[in-house]
Motif scaffolding. Structure first.
Motif, PDB file in Angstrom:
ATOM      1  N   UNK A 110       0.812  -1.215   0.000  1.00 46.85           N
ATOM      2  CA  UNK A 110       0.000   0.000   0.000  1.00 46.85           C
ATOM      3  C   UNK A 110       0.847   1.267   0.000  1.00 46.85           C
ATOM      4  N   UNK A 111       2.123   1.141   0.394  1.00 43.39           N
ATOM      5  CA  UNK A 111       2.992   2.323   0.487  1.00 43.39           C
ATOM      6  C   UNK A 111       4.372   2.000  -0.051  1.00 43.39           C
ATOM      7  N   UNK A 112       4.874   2.870  -0.907  1.00 43.81           N
ATOM      8  CA  UNK A 112       6.241   2.766  -1.419  1.00 43.81           C
ATOM      9  C   UNK A 112       6.753   4.194  -1.539  1.00 43.81           C
ATOM     10  N   UNK A 113       6.970   4.789  -0.387  1.00 48.49           N
ATOM     11  CA  UNK A 113       7.398   6.181  -0.352  1.00 48.49           C
ATOM     12  C   UNK A 113       8.634   6.360   0.493  1.00 48.49           C
ATOM     13  N   UNK A 114       8.762   7.539   1.043  1.00 49.31           N
ATOM     14  CA  UNK A 114       9.934   7.873   1.846  1.00 49.31           C
ATOM     15  C   UNK A 114       9.560   7.981   3.327  1.00 49.31           C
ATOM     16  N   UNK A 115      10.560   8.128   4.163  1.00 48.25           N
ATOM     17  CA  UNK A 115      10.338   8.285   5.593  1.00 48.25           C
ATOM     18  C   UNK A 115       9.662   9.619   5.873  1.00 48.25           C
ATOM     19  N   UNK A 116      10.257  10.675   5.368  1.00 48.78           N
ATOM     20  CA  UNK A 116       9.740  12.032   5.561  1.00 48.78           C
ATOM     21  C   UNK A 116      10.404  12.938   4.539  1.00 48.78           C
ATOM     22  N   UNK A 117      10.083  14.206   4.580  1.00 52.35           N
ATOM     23  CA  UNK A 117      10.622  15.125   3.574  1.00 52.35           C
ATOM     24  C   UNK A 117      12.048  15.580   3.879  1.00 52.35           C
ATOM     25  N   UNK A 118      12.587  15.174   5.000  1.00 53.91           N
ATOM     26  CA  UNK A 118      13.904  15.648   5.401  1.00 53.91           C
ATOM     27  C   UNK A 118      15.045  15.189   4.524  1.00 53.91           C
ATOM     28  N   UNK A 119      14.954  13.959   4.025  1.00 52.70           N
ATOM     29  CA  UNK A 119      16.084  13.440   3.258  1.00 52.70           C
ATOM     30  C   UNK A 119      17.327  13.446   4.119  1.00 52.70           C
ATOM     31  N   UNK A 120      18.400  14.013   3.600  1.00 43.41           N
ATOM     32  CA  UNK A 120      19.658  14.057   4.352  1.00 43.41           C
ATOM     33  C   UNK A 120      19.712  15.208   5.340  1.00 43.41           C
ATOM     34  N   UNK A 121      18.698  16.068   5.327  1.00 47.18           N
ATOM     35  CA  UNK A 121      18.642  17.198   6.261  1.00 47.18           C
ATOM     36  C   UNK A 121      17.607  16.907   7.349  1.00 47.18           C
ATOM     37  N   UNK A 145       5.601  16.604   7.782  1.00 48.69           N
ATOM     38  CA  UNK A 145       4.829  15.371   7.931  1.00 48.69           C
ATOM     39  C   UNK A 145       5.776  14.198   8.139  1.00 48.69           C
ATOM     40  N   UNK A 146       5.356  13.270   8.977  1.00 49.83           N
ATOM     41  CA  UNK A 146       6.062  12.001   9.133  1.00 49.83           C
ATOM     42  C   UNK A 146       5.372  11.049   8.164  1.00 49.83           C
ATOM     43  N   UNK A 147       5.803  11.081   6.914  1.00 52.94           N
ATOM     44  CA  UNK A 147       5.085  10.439   5.816  1.00 52.94           C
ATOM     45  C   UNK A 147       4.886   8.939   6.016  1.00 52.94           C
ATOM     46  N   UNK A 148       5.904   8.221   6.434  1.00 53.81           N
ATOM     47  CA  UNK A 148       5.753   6.785   6.659  1.00 53.81           C
ATOM     48  C   UNK A 148       4.768   6.526   7.793  1.00 53.81           C
ATOM     49  N   UNK A 149       4.905   7.237   8.890  1.00 51.01           N
ATOM     50  CA  UNK A 149       4.005   7.050  10.032  1.00 51.01           C
ATOM     51  C   UNK A 149       2.570   7.353   9.623  1.00 51.01           C
ATOM     52  N   UNK A 150       2.361   8.480   8.957  1.00 53.55           N
ATOM     53  CA  UNK A 150       1.003   8.849   8.544  1.00 53.55           C
ATOM     54  C   UNK A 150       0.428   7.835   7.567  1.00 53.55           C
ATOM     55  N   UNK A 151       1.249   7.359   6.637  1.00 53.50           N
ATOM     56  CA  UNK A 151       0.780   6.367   5.660  1.00 53.50           C
ATOM     57  C   UNK A 151       0.390   5.074   6.358  1.00 53.50           C
ATOM     58  N   UNK A 152       1.227   4.606   7.266  1.00 50.94           N
ATOM     59  CA  UNK A 152       0.937   3.341   7.935  1.00 50.94           C
ATOM     60  C   UNK A 152      -0.267   3.456   8.866  1.00 50.94           C
ATOM     61  N   UNK A 186      -2.844   5.384   8.240  1.00 53.45           N
ATOM     62  CA  UNK A 186      -3.983   5.348   7.315  1.00 53.45           C
ATOM     63  C   UNK A 186      -4.245   3.911   6.875  1.00 53.45           C
ATOM     64  N   UNK A 187      -3.206   3.185   6.535  1.00 52.62           N
ATOM     65  CA  UNK A 187      -3.344   1.794   6.102  1.00 52.62           C
ATOM     66  C   UNK A 187      -3.949   0.949   7.206  1.00 52.62           C
ATOM     67  N   UNK A 247      -1.966   8.951   1.763  1.00 48.63           N
ATOM     68  CA  UNK A 247      -1.943  10.159   0.935  1.00 48.63           C
ATOM     69  C   UNK A 247      -0.870  10.015  -0.141  1.00 48.63           C
ATOM     70  N   UNK A 248      -0.654  11.083  -0.865  1.00 45.84           N
ATOM     71  CA  UNK A 248       0.347  11.085  -1.937  1.00 45.84           C
ATOM     72  C   UNK A 248       1.669  10.490  -1.454  1.00 45.84           C
ATOM     73  N   UNK A 249       2.303   9.715  -2.311  1.00 40.77           N
ATOM     74  CA  UNK A 249       3.546   9.046  -1.961  1.00 40.77           C
ATOM     75  C   UNK A 249       4.691   9.600  -2.791  1.00 40.77           C
ATOM     76  N   UNK A 250       5.720  10.039  -2.108  1.00 40.59           N
ATOM     77  CA  UNK A 250       6.910  10.566  -2.753  1.00 40.59           C
ATOM     78  C   UNK A 250       7.984   9.486  -2.706  1.00 40.59           C
TER      79      UNK A 250
END
Length: 183
Positions: A133-144, A151-158, A160-161, A168-171
């Motif tokens: 259901x999710x193939x995205x990133x951890x968050x928008x921070x990347x190396x910073x 947003x904590x994208x992985x946490x929010x995605x999981x 929701x799942x 939501x949108x997956x980066x």
């Protein structure tokens, strides 16, 4: 630098595996899967992208585990060409960063190939039925370090799942490429 693909076959089942872990045990997908979902993340020890997010990943994994979501990390890099990713170094890395989840060694790289892993880190989020259901990133921070409001994208995605909703949108995740063995 590599990026996880954008042409993803959602709802595909999680490939089964049995791999040795840094804690001395072997784990299967059944051992890892949580009642509310599962996260499989491909990482390694040497990649600057992984090093930049590892403490955030461990914190988010701890949170997800408390919510009934299983988590495991897998290192599939060729340790002959990248000795910092050897199994003994994986043990040190897991201990140093306080992993609360299994850190698995995919020496043959068969599991990474079955998952179509591309980079480190590469996140795969599955629902309770183990469908992707999710193939995205951890968050928008990347190396910073991300902004406190990020947003904590992985946490929010999981979350929701786990609640039966589509994330939501997956980066796509960005990181070092998997270090494949020469064939």
């Amino acid at each position: 630098m590599a990026s996880s693909p954008t042409d993803i076959a959602f709802n595909t089942p999680a490939p089964a595996f049995s791999l040795p872990a840094t804690d001395g045990r072997s784990y299967t997908l059944d051992d890892i899967a949580g009642a509310n979902g599962t996260v499989i993340v491909f990482i390694c020890n040497h990649c600057p992208y992984v090093k930049a997010v590892i403490d955030r990943l461990v914190a988010d994994a701890r949170l997800l585990q408390a919510e009934g979501i299983g988590v495991a990390a897998i290192c599939a890099n060729d340790a002959r060409t990248h000795p910092d990713d050897s199994f003994p170094k994986m043990k040190e890395f897991a201990r140093l960063h306080g992993f609360t989840f299994p850190y698995l060694h995919d020496e043959t790289q068969a599991v990474a190939r079955a998952y179509n892993a591309v980079c480190t880190p590469d996140f795969f989020g599955y629902d309770a039925e183990r469908r992707l259901k999710y193939r995205g990133r951890l968050d928008e921070g990347g190396r910073a370090t991300p902004a406190p409001s990020a947003k904590r994208e992985l946490v929010e995605a999981m979350r929701a799942i786990a609640a039966g909703r589509e994330p939501a949108e997956q980066t796509p995740s960005i990181g070092c490429s998997i270090k494949w063995k020469a064939t």
